[in-house]
Design an enzyme around this catalytic site. Structure first.
Site, short mmCIF file in Angstrom:
data_model
loop_
_atom_site.label_atom_id
_atom_site.label_comp_id
_atom_site.label_asym_id
_atom_site.label_seq_id
_atom_site.Cartn_x
_atom_site.Cartn_y
_atom_site.Cartn_z
N SER A 1 34.37 37.28 80.13
CA SER A 1 33.44 38.01 80.56
C SER A 1 32.54 37.01 81.36
O SER A 1 32.48 35.84 81.37
CB SER A 1 32.32 38.52 79.67
OG SER A 1 31.38 39.21 79.87
N LYS B 1 36.47 41.88 73.21
CA LYS B 1 36.12 41.99 74.51
C LYS B 1 36.26 43.69 74.91
O LYS B 1 35.46 44.01 75.63
CB LYS B 1 37.17 41.33 75.52
CG LYS B 1 36.89 41.39 77.14
CD LYS B 1 35.76 41.00 77.40
CE LYS B 1 35.34 40.89 79.02
NZ LYS B 1 35.58 41.94 79.89
N HIS C 1 32.94 44.75 73.57
CA HIS C 1 32.07 44.10 74.41
C HIS C 1 31.67 44.94 75.84
O HIS C 1 30.71 45.35 76.19
CB HIS C 1 32.65 42.90 74.78
CG HIS C 1 31.80 42.09 75.95
ND1 HIS C 1 32.08 42.58 77.45
CD2 HIS C 1 30.90 41.34 76.35
CE1 HIS C 1 31.13 41.98 78.26
NE2 HIS C 1 30.19 41.12 77.68
N ASN C 2 32.96 45.54 76.31
CA ASN C 2 32.71 46.38 77.45
C ASN C 2 32.34 47.47 76.97
O ASN C 2 31.57 48.53 78.07
CB ASN C 2 34.08 46.42 78.10
CG ASN C 2 34.38 45.01 79.11
OD1 ASN C 2 33.80 43.91 78.68
ND2 ASN C 2 35.11 45.32 80.19
N GLU D 1 28.71 47.47 77.01
CA GLU D 1 28.18 47.35 78.20
C GLU D 1 27.96 48.64 78.99
O GLU D 1 27.01 48.82 79.70
CB GLU D 1 29.12 46.47 79.02
CG GLU D 1 28.98 46.49 80.49
CD GLU D 1 30.09 45.46 81.40
OE1 GLU D 1 30.65 46.16 82.35
OE2 GLU D 1 30.31 44.10 81.00
#
Length: 293
Positions: free
Chosen positions: A112, A164, A167-168, A171
């Site tokens: 990221s 990840k 995480h996205n 987001e």
């Protein structure tokens, strides 16, 4: 350390440059011969010391699979392939298992930082063999915001890209919340609110301050009314995978799911569902409708 890097796009180029600034030697390969240092993956591997370490930074899916397969043909037992892209974690697990049969370690490193990673540092989530992780840790230390923060070992193969992915997904939800909040304030015309000024105020001391808010402030400074943009928001896959995972695990994720659906809606100029709603309201209540020109 001397490594190879495949894919010299915006993030790949930033990774290569940050590694070089921190004392590592990078040989870069790209399909664009104008920016590639070597002509082929075979030439790339030949230019590296053994055991070879190659970082792959290409689009997820077919491009990553084809690159890893071609690359593996030139690598040997004890070598390491790093996938720093946004690959689906289950694909990464399959790639790791296939490469393990050849004695090649595969590390899935969720990365990221985007275009800001070069100056600010990248956040990296690594999955794979613990011994291979120790070998590539100097690279992660060079890429991270500091040698002691912003990167870490998440677990076995697939864990890095899984973290990840989530995480996205988070987001997506954060971005949607900011977008809805600022739209609500923009609609309160009687107050004539200065959205750019509000974003600046929130940057200091507020519980909603964040890097995304900093980026919102930057965007509002450039175009306070967002007049230059269409209301079209794409998605690159990670949000969908996160929602799919929440369904498989029966773990509710309503905010992330709603944010993903909002992106779908943004891409429909005159959605069928909304038109059917208007028709139903007219049918049962005789309410007025607006006819298309």
């Amino acid at each position: 350390m001397k490594i190879g890097l495949i894919g010299l796009g915006r993030m790949g180029a930033g990774i290569a440059e940050r590694l070089r600034r921190n004392g590592h030697e990078v040989i870069g390969y790209d399909q664009n011969p104008a920016i590639s240092q070597v002509r082929s993956l075979e030439e790339l591997v030949r230019g590296l010391p053994q055991p070879h370490v190659v970082w792959v930074m290409v689009p997820a899916g077919g491009a990553t699979q084809a690159t890893v397969e071609e690359l593996a043909a030139f690598m040997a037992v004890g070598d390491v392939i790093i996938d720093g892209g946004n690959s689906y974690y289950k694909d990464s697990m399959k790639r790791s298992a296939a490469l393990k049969q050849k004695g090649i370690a595969f590390m899935d490193v969720g990365t990221s930082g985007g275009i800001w990673g070069l100056t600010e540092g990248f956040s990296m989530m690594a999955g794979g063999d613990p011994e291979a992780y120790k070998r590539i840790e100097p690279l992660l230390q060079a890429l991270a915001p500091s040698p002691t923060a912003g990167y870490g070992y998440m677990g076995p193969s697939g864990a890095g890209h899984f973290v990840k992915m989530v995480h996205n997904g988070i987001e997506y939800g954060l971005m949607q919340a900011y977008a809805e909040g600022f739209e609500l304030m923009a609609a309160k015309s009687e107050f004539k609110l200065d959205l750019h000024k509000i974003s600046q105020v929130w940057q200091e001391g507020s519980v909603v301050r964040s890097w995304l808010l900093d980026l919102a402030e930057r965007a509002l400074a450039e175009d306070p009314e967002m007049e230059a943009l269409e209301a079209y928001v794409d998605d690159s896959g990670e949000g969908r995978w996160t929602v799919q995972e929440s369904i498989e695990l029966a773990v509710p994720a309503p905010v992330i799911s709603s944010a993903l659906q909002a992106r779908f809606r943004s891409r429909q100029p005159s959605p069928f569902g909304a038109r059917l709603l208007a028709a139903l309201r007219n049918q049962f209540g005789g309410h007025a409708v607006r006819k298309r020109p």
